[in-house]
Design a protein around this motif. Sequence first.
Motif, PDB file in Angstrom:
ATOM      1  N   TYR A  37     -84.891 -70.502 -16.317  1.00  0.00           N
ATOM      2  CA  TYR A  37     -83.703 -70.025 -15.609  1.00  0.00           C
ATOM      3  C   TYR A  37     -83.469 -68.547 -15.920  1.00  0.00           C
ATOM      4  CZ  TYR A  37     -78.847 -69.513 -14.121  1.00  0.00           C
ATOM      5  OH  TYR A  37     -77.693 -69.072 -13.516  1.00  0.00           O
ATOM      6  N   GLU A  71     -82.820 -65.740  -9.214  1.00  0.00           N
ATOM      7  CA  GLU A  71     -81.610 -66.533  -9.368  1.00  0.00           C
ATOM      8  C   GLU A  71     -80.427 -65.581  -9.225  1.00  0.00           C
ATOM      9  OE1 GLU A  71     -78.713 -68.766  -9.510  1.00  0.00           O
ATOM     10  OE2 GLU A  71     -80.632 -69.831  -9.772  1.00  0.00           O
ATOM     11  N   ASN A 121     -76.991 -66.665  -8.637  1.00  0.00           N
ATOM     12  CA  ASN A 121     -75.678 -67.302  -8.663  1.00  0.00           C
ATOM     13  C   ASN A 121     -75.341 -67.850 -10.052  1.00  0.00           C
ATOM     14  OD1 ASN A 121     -73.224 -68.166  -7.615  1.00  0.00           O
ATOM     15  ND2 ASN A 121     -74.037 -70.147  -6.970  1.00  0.00           N
ATOM     16  N   PRO A 122     -75.366 -66.994 -11.078  1.00  0.00           N
ATOM     17  CA  PRO A 122     -75.024 -67.487 -12.416  1.00  0.00           C
ATOM     18  C   PRO A 122     -73.537 -67.813 -12.500  1.00  0.00           C
ATOM     19  CG  PRO A 122     -75.216 -65.110 -12.452  1.00  0.00           C
ATOM     20  CD  PRO A 122     -75.656 -65.555 -11.078  1.00  0.00           C
ATOM     21  N   SER A 123     -73.216 -68.882 -13.206  1.00  0.00           N
ATOM     22  CA  SER A 123     -71.811 -69.254 -13.369  1.00  0.00           C
ATOM     23  C   SER A 123     -71.129 -68.286 -14.333  1.00  0.00           C
ATOM     24  CB  SER A 123     -71.711 -70.674 -13.921  1.00  0.00           C
ATOM     25  OG  SER A 123     -72.139 -70.710 -15.269  1.00  0.00           O
ATOM     26  N   PRO A 124     -69.810 -68.153 -14.249  1.00  0.00           N
ATOM     27  CA  PRO A 124     -69.085 -67.300 -15.211  1.00  0.00           C
ATOM     28  C   PRO A 124     -69.366 -67.683 -16.654  1.00  0.00           C
ATOM     29  CG  PRO A 124     -67.659 -67.888 -13.386  1.00  0.00           C
ATOM     30  CD  PRO A 124     -68.913 -68.693 -13.209  1.00  0.00           C
ATOM     31  N   ALA A 125     -69.544 -68.986 -16.928  1.00  0.00           N
ATOM     32  CA  ALA A 125     -69.824 -69.416 -18.293  1.00  0.00           C
ATOM     33  C   ALA A 125     -71.176 -68.887 -18.775  1.00  0.00           C
ATOM     34  CB  ALA A 125     -69.802 -70.948 -18.376  1.00  0.00           C
ATOM     35  N   VAL A 126     -72.185 -68.903 -17.876  1.00  0.00           N
ATOM     36  CA  VAL A 126     -73.500 -68.373 -18.239  1.00  0.00           C
ATOM     37  C   VAL A 126     -73.422 -66.867 -18.465  1.00  0.00           C
ATOM     38  CG1 VAL A 126     -75.816 -67.900 -17.330  1.00  0.00           C
ATOM     39  CG2 VAL A 126     -74.845 -70.200 -17.154  1.00  0.00           C
ATOM     40  N   HIS A 172     -70.448 -58.649 -15.662  1.00  0.00           N
ATOM     41  CA  HIS A 172     -69.723 -59.554 -14.776  1.00  0.00           C
ATOM     42  C   HIS A 172     -69.697 -59.019 -13.343  1.00  0.00           C
ATOM     43  CE1 HIS A 172     -68.013 -62.952 -17.039  1.00  0.00           C
ATOM     44  NE2 HIS A 172     -68.180 -62.169 -18.097  1.00  0.00           N
ATOM     45  N   GLU A 178     -71.202 -60.870 -10.066  1.00  0.00           N
ATOM     46  CA  GLU A 178     -70.391 -61.156  -8.879  1.00  0.00           C
ATOM     47  C   GLU A 178     -71.081 -60.636  -7.622  1.00  0.00           C
ATOM     48  OE1 GLU A 178     -66.937 -62.608  -8.670  1.00  0.00           O
ATOM     49  OE2 GLU A 178     -67.986 -63.478 -10.382  1.00  0.00           O
ATOM     50  N   ALA A 230     -74.109 -62.807  -6.688  1.00  0.00           N
ATOM     51  CA  ALA A 230     -73.725 -64.101  -6.121  1.00  0.00           C
ATOM     52  C   ALA A 230     -73.022 -63.969  -4.778  1.00  0.00           C
ATOM     53  CB  ALA A 230     -72.824 -64.841  -7.104  1.00  0.00           C
ATOM     54  N   ARG A 250     -70.012 -62.949  -4.437  1.00  0.00           N
ATOM     55  CA  ARG A 250     -68.582 -63.198  -4.597  1.00  0.00           C
ATOM     56  C   ARG A 250     -67.769 -61.915  -4.523  1.00  0.00           C
ATOM     57  NH1 ARG A 250     -70.739 -67.068  -8.396  1.00  0.00           N
ATOM     58  NH2 ARG A 250     -70.602 -65.557 -10.086  1.00  0.00           N
TER      59      ARG A 250
END
Length: 300
Positions: free
Chosen positions: A57, A66, A68-73, A92, A96, A99, A101
Amino acid sequence: MAAATDTRGTELGRYLKARRAQVRPEDVGLPAGAGLRRTPGLRREELAALAGVSVDYYIRLERGRETNPSPAVVDALGRALRLRGDAYERLHELAELAAGRMSELPACSDHTVRDSVLRMLESVRPLPAYVVSRYNFVLAANPPGRRLLPGLWDWPQQQRNLTRYLFLHPVGRALYEPWEETVALSVAHLRAVAGADPDDPELTALVGELLLKSPEFARLWERYDVCERGGGQKVFRHPKAGRMTLTYEVMRLARTGGQRMVVYQAAPGTPDEQAMLRLDPADTHPQPLPTAHPALAPAN
């Protein structure tokens, strides 16, 4: 649209790779191991383990596959890379963008300086002040602001860039003390404001020229340090005013696509103030405190 997303994902990957290279294993409690390491800083598998993600990953994330990493990642990667402040926020922001966003990029840089801002430049005299674009092109200055940067105005208008001045102008290379610290901050600031739109033609032309002409810039650019500058202190070795230490404040100008007004000052009654005042001769501005003045200095 897909191409733009891929580009942004690649920019996130470049950032992760550059920051990974700056963390030593011993900084995060890992053994350095025997023999020479082929990779500076952390290996991919070491960072993946520290962040709690799979190696596959992380490799896809770093290579831009990749997006679309999550905020936690992202938080976990930031902690593993020991990022703080502007560097943590940049991670961050790039995540964003990758992804999708963050759909709106900053407005394109505008090189037109409003009349009201030109009046502000004049009103702060005898304090040196100038206006720069998002990528540090000098757009306007009051008379002491022009004299603070000797030699810059010998260049054509489209070349009057502060980062370019620091690396490529002989006066710019000698004006600041220490030069190494000043240029490192300048490149880190350029990296910070460039992160959201790394393919901007104005930025790519500037960076391309500096990468070609300055090994020092190339080394600092590859470090991917980021720092949003909001003020501080600089030491000048000015060829006419002499040595002086000045503080400066940076004010963002609304609805300009990233323009900033930079104003310098010195503590009252000090030798630094006397040196600074020599940038605005007494016969053109007799009062020691800034006052409003109807005449505007031309930008050229």
